[in-house]
Design an enzyme around this catalytic site. Structure first.
Site, PDB file in Angstrom:
ATOM      1  N   GLU A  34       0.840  -1.217   0.000  1.00  0.00           N
ATOM      2  CA  GLU A  34       0.000   0.000   0.000  1.00  0.00           C
ATOM      3  C   GLU A  34       0.871   1.261   0.000  1.00  0.00           C
ATOM      4  O   GLU A  34       0.822   2.073   0.921  1.00  0.00           O
ATOM      5  CB  GLU A  34      -0.966  -0.016   1.186  1.00  0.00           C
ATOM      6  N   GLU A  39      -5.412  -8.287  -1.300  1.00  0.00           N
ATOM      7  CA  GLU A  39      -6.104  -8.112  -0.017  1.00  0.00           C
ATOM      8  C   GLU A  39      -7.559  -7.763  -0.268  1.00  0.00           C
ATOM      9  O   GLU A  39      -7.859  -6.922  -1.123  1.00  0.00           O
ATOM     10  CB  GLU A  39      -5.508  -6.978   0.819  1.00  0.00           C
TER      11      GLU A  39
HETATM   12  C1  BG6 Z   1      -4.437  -2.994   4.716  1.00  0.00           C
HETATM   13  C2  BG6 Z   1      -3.122  -3.481   5.191  1.00  0.00           C
HETATM   14  O1  BG6 Z   1      -4.432  -1.605   4.865  1.00  0.00           O
HETATM   15  O2  BG6 Z   1      -5.603  -3.378   5.368  1.00  0.00           O
HETATM   16  C3  BG6 Z   1      -3.159  -4.622   6.185  1.00  0.00           C
HETATM   17  O3  BG6 Z   1      -2.246  -3.789   4.130  1.00  0.00           O
HETATM   18  C4  BG6 Z   1      -4.343  -4.431   7.100  1.00  0.00           C
HETATM   19  O4  BG6 Z   1      -1.940  -4.676   6.857  1.00  0.00           O
HETATM   20  C5  BG6 Z   1      -5.614  -4.463   6.257  1.00  0.00           C
HETATM   21  O5  BG6 Z   1      -4.397  -5.325   8.145  1.00  0.00           O
HETATM   22  C6  BG6 Z   1      -6.885  -4.405   7.060  1.00  0.00           C
HETATM   23  O6  BG6 Z   1      -6.856  -3.308   7.920  1.00  0.00           O
HETATM   24  P1  BG6 Z   1      -7.160  -3.477   9.457  1.00  0.00           P
HETATM   25  O7  BG6 Z   1      -6.940  -2.126  10.037  1.00  0.00           O
HETATM   26  O8  BG6 Z   1      -8.554  -3.944   9.566  1.00  0.00           O
HETATM   27  O9  BG6 Z   1      -6.177  -4.475   9.956  1.00  0.00           O
END
Ligand code: BG6
Length: 479
Positions: free
Chosen positions: A184, A378
């Protein structure tokens, strides 16, 4: 099951994604050095830290730091990988902790114990024919680099990162075929400390500091692409964007333009990483805002000649843009990017707006813009799960969420978008990056641990475990 027919390519890489700092724990074991994320507490204080308001780079007594033990993947990776294999994973996205390999970041010689750990993890994955997809840097800069050099504010970081990436490309050239540079990368502008180890001092021009740091990361990323292509010609290396289409709140031309402008804050990074040059709109922005980006001779050539092979991205939510002050006052959360509430969408318990069609829209945007394969690395639903007395977890809401997104991903493929694979975030519950909580769970596998760090760390399969297993087995047909 409905009669919906999907069209995932035969070699589609289904899997999950984790990050070193949110899963491994063992924060000082095997010679590992302290990193930025190791300093992040939970709760409100975490957020201001992430934004770059950092009062001290020392650990404080009596504070709970969730990364220190995380879910103990460091010691339990065999058990966890066996569970991923049972689900039928074709790939696992994970990151290497820079400070396991170079504890200080500027060390002359790498730490053999750290390198060996990842050798062992990759061997374990390959034993089950699970392809490792490796992020070189996922929110963790060695703390020494922050203290001594000011992290990515400093051009010296390019050399340290190049040395680090050359070391890991060389070491794992026979084991890893998919790499990614910075997780990111656009997070740098929004949450500079977690994104890039940057502490913003009050007297500094924040934008000047951040765009200069971005330039350093972009050159470093291009040099990593160059190194990867030289050392491991059969591997592919991509960028990684926190994506999510921005919709105009109304059809007023001002809102349309605002949406374009907001998207460009993110596309800026990928335009450089994928097209190899600073886009005209960025140059205009720098000029009109009096931002001077110091470049060295040869930087532009490095960017031009070393573009990424694929576009990796995370997708959790779409966003809305408006120029109307009243509309702008109705914000909701979402992956650091607070956005205007979209009246047509529901949101997760953490306020992240759920928009499966937005995934199809985002895929189409990225495909049209870059004409390169995409990798959805993701996506997922952070939710509160209930462990019943009989050790079951009925997470139908997660299944519904994923199913709806898979259908739209399949639509995008039918639209002509080339997608290499899909790795859902947190296939096993892990520490939330944004809040440090454990109760914000994404997994198919439950981990017995709470927000205060208490629990047995026992792994328990959720209902979604069996559902995802079936999806992979059928290669996404009959969703
Ligand atoms: C992304 C990141 O921003 O979102 C992850 O690459 C992160 O590291 C994921 O865990 C989900 O966000 P969160 O705050 O729910 O863990």
């Amino acid at each position: 099951m409905s009669k919906f027919q999907s069209t995932f390519p035969e070699n589609f890489l289904w899997g999950g994604a984790i990050a070193a700092n949110q899963a491994e724990g063992a924060y000082l074991e095997g010679g590992k050095g302290l990193t930025t994320v190791d300093l992040l507490p939970t709760g409100k204080e975490r957020f201001s830290f992430m934004l770059g308001k950092v009062d001290s780079l020392k650990l404080k007594d009596g504070v709970y730091y969730p990364s220190h033990e995380a879910i103990d993947f460091y010691h339990r990776y065999k058990e966890d990988i066996a569970l991923f294999a049972e689900m039928g994973f074709k790939c696992l996205r994970l990151s290497i902790a820079w400070s396991r390999v170079f504890p200080n970041g500027d060390d002359e010689i790498p730490n053999e114990a750290g390198l060996q750990f990842y050798d062992d993890v990759f061997d374990e994955l390959l034993k089950y024919n699970i392809e490792p997809v490796v992020t070189t840097c996922h929110f963790d800069v060695p703390i020494h680099l922050v203290e001594k050099y000011g992290s990515w504010k400093n051009r010296a970081m390019i050399g340290f990162y190049e040395n680090y990436t050359r070391t890991i490309f060389d070491r794992y050239k026979n084991k890893v075929k998919y790499w990614m540079t910075f997780n990111e990368i656009n997070m740098l502008l929004h949450a500079p400390f977690i994104g890039a180890g940057i502490i913003v001092n009050e007297e500094e021009n924040k934008e000047q500091v951040l765009y200069q740091a971005a330039h350093h990361q972009l050159v470093a990323s291009a040099l990593a692409v160059k190194a990867c292509h030289e050392i491991s010609p059969n591997a592919q290396i991509g960028c990684m964007l926190a994506a999510g289409a921005t919709y105009p709140y109304t059809c007023h031309p001002n809102d349309i333009w605002e949406a374009i402008d907001k998207d460009r804050e993110s596309f800026f990074f990928i335009d450089v990483q994928s097209r190899g040059e600073y886009p005209g709109y960025a140059k205009r922005y720098f000029k009109e805002n009096n931002l001077q980006i110091a470049m060295e001779k040869g930087d532009e050539e490095i960017l031009k000649n070393n573009t990424v092979d694929y576009i990796g991205f995370s997708y959790y939510a779409s966003r809305c843009a408006s120029t109307d002050p009243e509309v702008l006052s109705q914000l909701t959360e979402g992956n650091i990017f607070a956005s205007i509430k979209n009246p047509y969408l529901k949101a997760s318990e953490w306020g992240w707006q759920i928009d499966p069609k937005g995934l199809r829209i985002t895929c189409n945007h990225l495909h049209e813009r870059y004409q390169k394969p995409l990798f959805i690395v993701e996506n997922g639903l952070g939710a509160i799960d209930v462990l019943e007395e009989d050790d079951t977890i009925s997470d139908d809401y997660r299944i519904d969420y994923l199913k709806a997104h898979f259908i739209e991903m399949s639509e995008a493929i039918k639209d002509g978008v080339e997608i290499i694979g899909y790795t859902s975030w947190g296939p096993i519950d892990l520490v939330s990056a944004g809040t440090g909580e454990m109760k914000k769970r994404y997994g198919y596998i439950y981990v017995d641990k709470d927000n205060e760090g208490k629990g047995t760390l026992r792994r328990i399969k959720k209902k979604s475990f069996y559902w995802y297993q079936q999806v992979i087995q059928a290669n996404g047909e009959n969703l």
